[in-house]
Design a protein around this motif. Sequence first.
Motif, PDB file in Angstrom:
ATOM      1  N   SER A 106       0.834  -1.213   0.000  1.00 41.70           N
ATOM      2  CA  SER A 106       0.000   0.000   0.000  1.00 41.70           C
ATOM      3  C   SER A 106       0.863   1.255   0.000  1.00 41.70           C
ATOM      4  O   SER A 106       0.567   2.212  -0.717  1.00 41.70           O
ATOM      5  CB  SER A 106      -0.966  -0.004   1.181  1.00 41.70           C
ATOM      6  N   TYR A 133       2.277   1.729  -3.557  1.00 42.85           N
ATOM      7  CA  TYR A 133       1.299   2.295  -4.492  1.00 42.85           C
ATOM      8  C   TYR A 133       1.048   3.780  -4.202  1.00 42.85           C
ATOM      9  O   TYR A 133       0.907   4.588  -5.116  1.00 42.85           O
ATOM     10  CB  TYR A 133      -0.018   1.531  -4.437  1.00 42.85           C
ATOM     11  N   THR A 134       1.012   4.134  -2.923  1.00 44.44           N
ATOM     12  CA  THR A 134       0.791   5.531  -2.559  1.00 44.44           C
ATOM     13  C   THR A 134       1.982   6.389  -2.981  1.00 44.44           C
ATOM     14  O   THR A 134       1.811   7.533  -3.404  1.00 44.44           O
ATOM     15  CB  THR A 134       0.526   5.666  -1.049  1.00 44.44           C
ATOM     16  N   THR A 135       3.184   5.830  -2.862  1.00 43.08           N
ATOM     17  CA  THR A 135       4.380   6.551  -3.325  1.00 43.08           C
ATOM     18  C   THR A 135       4.254   6.878  -4.807  1.00 43.08           C
ATOM     19  O   THR A 135       4.478   8.018  -5.229  1.00 43.08           O
ATOM     20  CB  THR A 135       5.650   5.706  -3.093  1.00 43.08           C
ATOM     21  N   ALA A 176       1.531   6.980  -6.697  1.00 46.45           N
ATOM     22  CA  ALA A 176       0.423   7.905  -6.952  1.00 46.45           C
ATOM     23  C   ALA A 176       0.793   9.327  -6.552  1.00 46.45           C
ATOM     24  O   ALA A 176       0.489  10.283  -7.291  1.00 46.45           O
ATOM     25  CB  ALA A 176      -0.819   7.447  -6.202  1.00 46.45           C
ATOM     26  N   SER A 177       1.466   9.497  -5.427  1.00 46.09           N
ATOM     27  CA  SER A 177       1.858  10.836  -4.974  1.00 46.09           C
ATOM     28  C   SER A 177       2.881  11.453  -5.921  1.00 46.09           C
ATOM     29  O   SER A 177       2.790  12.638  -6.267  1.00 46.09           O
ATOM     30  CB  SER A 177       2.444  10.767  -3.561  1.00 46.09           C
ATOM     31  N   GLN A 223       5.859   8.113   2.143  1.00 49.34           N
ATOM     32  CA  GLN A 223       5.335   6.797   1.765  1.00 49.34           C
ATOM     33  C   GLN A 223       6.446   5.894   1.232  1.00 49.34           C
ATOM     34  O   GLN A 223       6.435   4.687   1.468  1.00 49.34           O
ATOM     35  CB  GLN A 223       4.221   6.939   0.727  1.00 49.34           C
TER      36      GLN A 223
END
Length: 181
Positions: free
Chosen positions: A127, A130-132, A134-135, A166
Motif C-alpha cells: 500500500s 502504491y501511494t508513493t 500515486a503521490s 510513503q
Amino acid sequence: MTFGAGALITWALLSKHPPQPRPPTNIDWPAWVQAVGSVLAIVAAIAIAWWQHRQNQLAQAARDAEAQLGRHVRANRIFERFQKKIERQLKEAEGLGEQGGKIEALTVPDEVRDLEKEIYLLPHANSASYTTLASFEAAQDLIHNGAVSVVDHQNLVFVLRMARAQCALALKGIRERLETR
C-alpha cells in the motif's frame, strides 16, 4: 407380506442347519504371505506417494521463499533509487520559494514501472508503494511546461513530501521482511 417375512425368519431360526465345515488345521502359509505382502505393498505405495508429494511441497515452498526474498532485495534497491529521485525534486521544489518557478517534470523510472506489476506480492509494503507512485505522479501533474505556478507550489511540495514519507514507509516494510530472513 409381513406374515411371509415372519414365517421365513422363524423357519431360518428354528430349522436345523447342515453342519458347517471346520477350517483346515493346516495353515496355507504361501497364501498368507502373499496376502500380507499385498497389504504391505499397498501401504508402502501410499506412503511413498505421500512422501514424494510432501517433498514436492517443501521444494516448492523453498522456491517460493527464494523468489520472495529476491523480490524484496530488488524492491529495496529500486525504492532506494526512487527515494533519491523524490528527494532531489523535493529539494528543488522547496528551493523555488513560494513564488513557484521553473522545475522539470520527471517520469516514474522504468524499473519502478516494472516492479509495479509485482508490488502486490510485497505484503508489508504494497500500500505504501502504491501511494508513493500515486503521490509522485500527482506531483508531476502539477508541473506544466517546465514550471510550477504560485498556486500549485504548496501542493507540489506537500505531495512530494507525501511521496517521500510513503517511500520511506515502503522501504521500512521491505527491510523488515529482509531482516526476518
